[in-house]
Write a protein that holds these residues in place. Sequence first.
Motif, mmCIF file in Angstrom:
data_model
loop_
_atom_site.group_PDB
_atom_site.id
_atom_site.type_symbol
_atom_site.label_atom_id
_atom_site.label_comp_id
_atom_site.label_asym_id
_atom_site.label_seq_id
_atom_site.Cartn_x
_atom_site.Cartn_y
_atom_site.Cartn_z
ATOM 1 N N GLY A 135 1.066 -1.295 0.008
ATOM 2 C CA GLY A 135 -0.065 0.045 0.012
ATOM 3 C C GLY A 135 0.860 1.260 -0.075
ATOM 4 N N ARG A 136 0.127 2.265 -0.128
ATOM 5 C CA ARG A 136 0.857 3.571 -0.148
ATOM 6 C C ARG A 136 -0.071 5.077 0.145
ATOM 7 N N SER A 137 0.438 6.011 0.601
ATOM 8 C CA SER A 137 -0.290 7.116 0.579
ATOM 9 C C SER A 137 0.115 7.958 -0.606
ATOM 10 N N ASP A 138 -0.976 8.812 -0.935
ATOM 11 C CA ASP A 138 -0.793 9.611 -2.097
ATOM 12 C C ASP A 138 0.610 10.604 -1.944
ATOM 13 N N SER A 139 0.823 10.889 -0.831
ATOM 14 C CA SER A 139 2.252 11.750 -0.329
ATOM 15 C C SER A 139 3.397 11.104 -0.715
ATOM 16 N N TRP A 140 3.265 9.948 -0.610
ATOM 17 C CA TRP A 140 4.549 8.969 -0.731
ATOM 18 C C TRP A 140 5.207 9.198 -2.234
ATOM 19 N N VAL A 141 5.652 10.209 -2.320
ATOM 20 C CA VAL A 141 6.517 10.484 -3.713
ATOM 21 C C VAL A 141 7.860 10.634 -3.427
ATOM 22 N N MET A 142 8.906 9.982 -4.084
ATOM 23 C CA MET A 142 10.405 10.328 -3.730
ATOM 24 C C MET A 142 10.710 11.472 -4.162
ATOM 25 N N PRO A 143 11.589 12.171 -3.166
ATOM 26 C CA PRO A 143 12.094 13.600 -3.473
ATOM 27 C C PRO A 143 12.947 13.623 -4.831
ATOM 28 N N THR A 144 12.921 14.976 -5.325
ATOM 29 C CA THR A 144 13.767 15.068 -6.611
ATOM 30 C C THR A 144 15.229 15.070 -6.081
ATOM 31 N N ALA A 145 15.898 14.456 -6.678
ATOM 32 C CA ALA A 145 17.344 14.165 -6.601
ATOM 33 C C ALA A 145 18.219 15.324 -7.623
ATOM 34 N N THR A 146 18.369 16.520 -6.724
ATOM 35 C CA THR A 146 18.810 17.887 -7.549
ATOM 36 C C THR A 146 20.399 17.440 -8.224
ATOM 37 N N GLY A 147 21.171 16.913 -7.781
ATOM 38 C CA GLY A 147 22.430 16.651 -8.161
ATOM 39 C C GLY A 147 23.418 17.755 -8.179
ATOM 40 N N VAL A 148 23.059 18.684 -7.445
ATOM 41 C CA VAL A 148 23.836 20.014 -7.373
ATOM 42 C C VAL A 148 24.478 19.809 -5.709
ATOM 43 N N CYS A 149 25.238 20.918 -5.358
ATOM 44 C CA CYS A 149 25.763 21.053 -4.130
ATOM 45 C C CYS A 149 24.839 21.735 -3.092
ATOM 46 N N CYS A 150 25.040 21.074 -2.177
ATOM 47 C CA CYS A 150 24.474 21.892 -0.760
ATOM 48 C C CYS A 150 23.226 21.957 -0.701
ATOM 49 N N ASP A 151 22.311 21.043 -1.384
ATOM 50 C CA ASP A 151 20.794 21.238 -1.296
ATOM 51 C C ASP A 151 20.397 20.604 0.167
ATOM 52 N N SER A 152 20.009 21.389 1.087
ATOM 53 C CA SER A 152 20.031 21.181 2.484
ATOM 54 C C SER A 152 18.420 21.324 2.847
ATOM 55 N N ARG A 153 17.677 19.962 2.307
ATOM 56 C CA ARG A 153 16.145 20.097 2.667
ATOM 57 C C ARG A 153 15.974 19.403 3.856
ATOM 58 N N PRO A 154 15.065 19.649 4.696
ATOM 59 C CA PRO A 154 14.592 19.166 5.618
ATOM 60 C C PRO A 154 14.165 17.610 5.721
ATOM 61 N N PRO A 155 14.304 16.548 6.373
ATOM 62 C CA PRO A 155 13.991 15.345 6.131
ATOM 63 C C PRO A 155 12.750 15.160 5.960
ATOM 64 N N THR A 156 12.574 14.247 4.848
ATOM 65 C CA THR A 156 11.081 13.654 4.555
ATOM 66 C C THR A 156 10.690 12.570 5.714
ATOM 67 N N GLN A 157 9.203 12.804 6.007
ATOM 68 C CA GLN A 157 8.870 12.044 7.198
ATOM 69 C C GLN A 157 7.518 11.137 6.695
ATOM 70 N N TRP A 158 7.650 10.055 6.370
ATOM 71 C CA TRP A 158 6.385 9.232 6.137
ATOM 72 C C TRP A 158 6.020 8.097 7.020
ATOM 73 N N SER A 159 4.716 7.995 7.531
ATOM 74 C CA SER A 159 4.393 7.155 8.505
ATOM 75 C C SER A 159 3.163 6.331 7.980
#
Length: 221
Positions: A136-160
């Motif tokens: 199963g899955r939630s509609d919100s469970w989509v993998m983040p975009t891998a930017t491939g650039v330096c220093c992309d400091s996004r907060p952790p993704t939380q799935w439950s």
Amino acid sequence: MKLRLPVSGLASALMIFGAMHANAVTINWGSGVLDSLATTDGKALDSTYEIQLGVFIDDFVPTAENMSEWAANWRTFDQASFDAELGYFTGTAELKADGTSSSAAASVGMNFSDLEAYVWVFNDLAIEGATQWFLGRSDSWVMPTATGVCCDSRPPTQWSTGDLAPGDTPVFGGQGAAAGGGYVYSPGNHVLQTYNVVPEPSVLLLSSLGFLMLMRRRNPG
């Protein structure tokens, strides 16, 4: 003979290593402590089950009808640790700059970026009598975009499992009052419940006997 890196070379290596981790996005996923996680007969899920977070490749859409093809099209992002005593599972892995996963259990070389994520719970991958699955899955469970650039400091993704809404009918197994594919022998209102992939022989026998009795009643002669 020991190999010594020049100071400049060591600094460059550390910068590259740091940049790789700065690019990564951490994904924390799991269930709540003391969540009701059950098997097809209503018993508590135990450590004989594997719980994976992953995706399907090549636009493959899993259904109860094509479940024999799931394993071939599945790619693992991470595998959870399961605490049977407290009844919860949890996992943490990084989506790296190139879209791959930092997890030791991950499929090697797979780019997970932007793909829909599923939780697959199973005690075996073979489609046979004792095998039980939940997918199963939630509609919100989509993998983040891998930017491939330096220093992309996004907060952790939380799935439950708390993200699963009443309308999120699982592909296979049960979630709350919603039932997906499979065979269940003690249905209940659980956070998630595994179902058998094929009916047990005793159920098939009872069904056959019931059918024969019905035919006998319709044909008294």
